[in-house]
Design an enzyme around this catalytic site. Structure first.
Site, PDB file in Angstrom:
ATOM      1  N   SER A 149      -4.169 -33.776 -78.055  1.00  0.00           N
ATOM      2  CA  SER A 149      -4.102 -35.200 -78.382  1.00  0.00           C
ATOM      3  C   SER A 149      -2.704 -35.700 -78.084  1.00  0.00           C
ATOM      4  CB  SER A 149      -4.415 -35.414 -79.871  1.00  0.00           C
ATOM      5  OG  SER A 149      -4.132 -36.744 -80.268  1.00  0.00           O
ATOM      6  N   TYR A 176      -3.114 -32.867 -88.597  1.00  0.00           N
ATOM      7  CA  TYR A 176      -3.788 -33.087 -87.312  1.00  0.00           C
ATOM      8  C   TYR A 176      -2.780 -32.982 -86.173  1.00  0.00           C
ATOM      9  CZ  TYR A 176      -6.353 -35.327 -83.537  1.00  0.00           C
ATOM     10  OH  TYR A 176      -6.942 -35.598 -82.316  1.00  0.00           O
TER      11      TYR A 176
END
Length: 253
Positions: free
Chosen positions: A136, A149
């Site tokens: 990401s 995350y």
């Protein structure tokens, strides 16, 4: 990568980016096997014509069963995509966040490793193939509301680099897909107007995949500001901007 004749297993493809990529591979002429946890979504995709396999990447037995099922029905499997992931906000002032942190690491990092470990012997044994990990932009430019995350995706990036080095010479290539924010539903598009349209994102990804050689990092234009923030000297300012979202956490209200 020639996307017209691949046999692809995507773990975590019952919705969102994973499902869109499965549809794009299938439309190009490849065979796409969809893996996921939810039986109702798997049944719906099976009715659509996809081969489906139940998989929970946090459960080693489930991963092993999925591998055996995929290889039994698709012995020519040559591409793995580790799409499974969770995004959970965490308030680090509240020790109760630890459960979310543990779930995030177990799914995003350890789940990725479990899937890779399950299929690497097959790919190495055939002497060719591709592993596509999914990280990401947040792994390179953290969003402080989701600290674990960000950490998990940074870890998968480092793991991908090491995996590529260790598989060098085996014929198995490792490519890292690094998405920015992508609006996978109309609601997400409303909440985050800056998020990329899913169809446009997938088109750019598939175009990049066909570059020769397959890119080590699949970087759509919308993620370049994240990937190169430190190099470009914009990192501190951008993290400060993204930190404004901390106001949504309970301890800040």
């Amino acid at each position: 990568m020639d996307i017209t004749e691949r046999t692809v297993f995507i773990a975590g493809a019952t919705s969102g980016i994973g499902l869109e990529l499965a549809r794009r591979f299938a439309a190009a002429g490849s065979s796409a096997v969809v893996g996921g946890r939810r039986a109702d979504l798997l049944d719906r995709l099976a009715a659509e014509g996809f081969d489906t396999v139940p998989i929970d990447v946090t459960d080693q037995d489930s991963v092993d069963r999925a591998r055996d099922a995929v290889l039994r029905s698709h012995p020519g499997l040559d591409t793995i995509v580790t799409m499974s992931g969770v995004m959970i906000p965490e308030d680090l002032r509240d020790p109760g966040h630890f459960g979310a942190a543990r779930q995030t690491i177990d799914t995003n990092l350890l789940g990725t490793i479990r899937v890779i470990d399950a299929f690497t012997p097959h790919l190495v044994g055939r002497g060719a193939g591709t592993i596509i990990t999914v990280t990401s932009g947040i792994g390179f430019l953290p969003f402080p509301v989701m600290p674990t995350y960000a950490a998990s995706k940074a870890a998968v990036h480092a793991y991908s680099e090491a995996l590529r080095a260790q598989l060098d010479g085996t014929g198995v290539e490792v490519s890292e897909l690094i998405p920015p924010a992508v609006a996978t539903t109309p609601e997400q598009a409303r909440v985050n107007p800056r998020a990329l349209d899913l169809a446009e994102f997938a088109t750019e990804v598939m175009d990049l995949l066909q570059t020769d050689p397959t890119p080590r990092e699949i970087l759509v234009k919308g993620v370049l500001m994240h990937r190169w923030a430190e190099r470009d000297g914009t990192y501190d300012d951008l993290v400060a901007q993204r930190s404004q979202a901390l106001s949504i956490l309970p301890s800040r209200q």
